[in-house]
Design an enzyme around this catalytic site. Sequence first.
Site, PDB file in Angstrom:
ATOM      1  N   GLY A  73       1.532   2.219  -7.477  1.00  0.00           N
ATOM      2  CA  GLY A  73       1.429   1.623  -6.102  1.00  0.00           C
ATOM      3  C   GLY A  73      -0.054   0.969  -6.045  1.00  0.00           C
ATOM      4  N   ARG A 105      -2.272   4.757  -9.403  1.00  0.00           N
ATOM      5  CA  ARG A 105      -1.413   5.359 -10.076  1.00  0.00           C
ATOM      6  C   ARG A 105      -1.509   6.927 -10.057  1.00  0.00           C
ATOM      7  NH1 ARG A 105       1.445   2.458 -13.778  1.00  0.00           N
ATOM      8  NH2 ARG A 105       1.248   0.215 -13.862  1.00  0.00           N
ATOM      9  N   CYS A 106      -0.533   7.651  -9.982  1.00  0.00           N
ATOM     10  CA  CYS A 106      -0.379   9.160  -9.962  1.00  0.00           C
ATOM     11  C   CYS A 106      -0.034   9.715 -11.313  1.00  0.00           C
ATOM     12  CB  CYS A 106       0.309   9.547  -8.591  1.00  0.00           C
ATOM     13  SG  CYS A 106       0.090  11.370  -8.486  1.00  0.00           S
ATOM     14  N   LYS A 122      -4.640  11.171  -8.849  1.00  0.00           N
ATOM     15  CA  LYS A 122      -4.739  10.080  -8.406  1.00  0.00           C
ATOM     16  C   LYS A 122      -5.714   9.202  -8.814  1.00  0.00           C
ATOM     17  CE  LYS A 122      -3.968   7.987  -3.664  1.00  0.00           C
ATOM     18  NZ  LYS A 122      -4.224   8.167  -2.194  1.00  0.00           N
ATOM     19  N   ASP A 128       0.674   7.985   8.693  1.00  0.00           N
ATOM     20  CA  ASP A 128       1.828   7.498   7.725  1.00  0.00           C
ATOM     21  C   ASP A 128       2.713   8.614   7.373  1.00  0.00           C
ATOM     22  OD1 ASP A 128       2.943   5.590   6.099  1.00  0.00           O
ATOM     23  OD2 ASP A 128       1.593   5.991   4.473  1.00  0.00           O
TER      24      ASP A 128
END
Length: 350
Positions: free
Chosen positions: A9, A12-13, A28, A122
Amino acid sequence: MQFFLIAGGFARCYEMTDLSSNKMYAVKVIPQSRVSKPHQREKITNEIELHRTLAHKHVVKFSHYFEDQENIYIFLELCSRKSLAHIWKARHTLTEPEVRYYLRQIISGLKYLHNRGILHRDLKLGNFFINENMDLRLGDFGLAAKLETVEQRKKTICGTPNYLAPEVLNRQGHGTESDVWSLGCVMYTLMCGSPPFETLDLKETYKCIKEVRYNLPSSLSPAAQKLISGILQKNPSDRLTLDQILNHEFFKGFTPDKLPPSSCVMVPELHPPSPAKKFFSKMAKSLFGKKKSKVEKIPCEEKEDRDISKLVSGIVKCSINRQISYKTVGPRLSSLPSNLTSTRRQEKLQ
């Protein structure tokens, strides 16, 4: 170190194993090109500085971070069973006991944040992570902010569209009530299969949110309907607080102590305690609980007299207890009312 991509996203993880210790992390990885502007760098710095101060059993643990010329690397607790979003995609809807199980943990983590003056801003299924033991961890503090006075509240619209509160869309600012609204949307989504205000058009979704226009399926229990209605109130001051949510009749229902890993992909077999088991458990606690500590405080000169009186009372109690046990758990147990001998049926899938 070994890296395996988990998701992508804005960052990147990766799942990473430190070969020197065999410890596993979720890492992360944020490209430096994504934080080249001052406000972008400030956002990442805020996330790191805020997250590293948190320590709670239902918040993803922050380990450490470093950066090089190409990326920023944030090392976090690995939640190997991914997130509630993955479970929801596989299951579509969850049972009421499961929803209670997850909501209790979310609220525990959320109360911790709010007590520290932090808004998450969020809350959504993808930010509730599940570890190997099926424990929930609240994560992703990219949009989190310190709680401010009404006059100082941020008026920017941020978060995920389906979970935004009316006051956020109306630019009235963020408060703890906005997180509570998102929690109501999460509950609805888990039980009904889709977010309450979701439409094919984003403008229409925003309109539904501002008007608080959504449907409560008849398949939901009355308690679940009342709780969702109490949370999704247009006026923030009319919304239930986190403590009021926990004390709501919805949470009087059975909540499992633990969920099996199989519940990530299928409806679990849950075994609520029978009414009879609850009754006898309460009886045992009332008869035999909280006796030991008082004996130790008795002065030596009074001990002999009290030992004699306790012996007598003990004999009497023993006699009474035997009568109770013979009457309630003997061969005639079948003669008890059916609601004490029959096991409750597993709650229906909502």
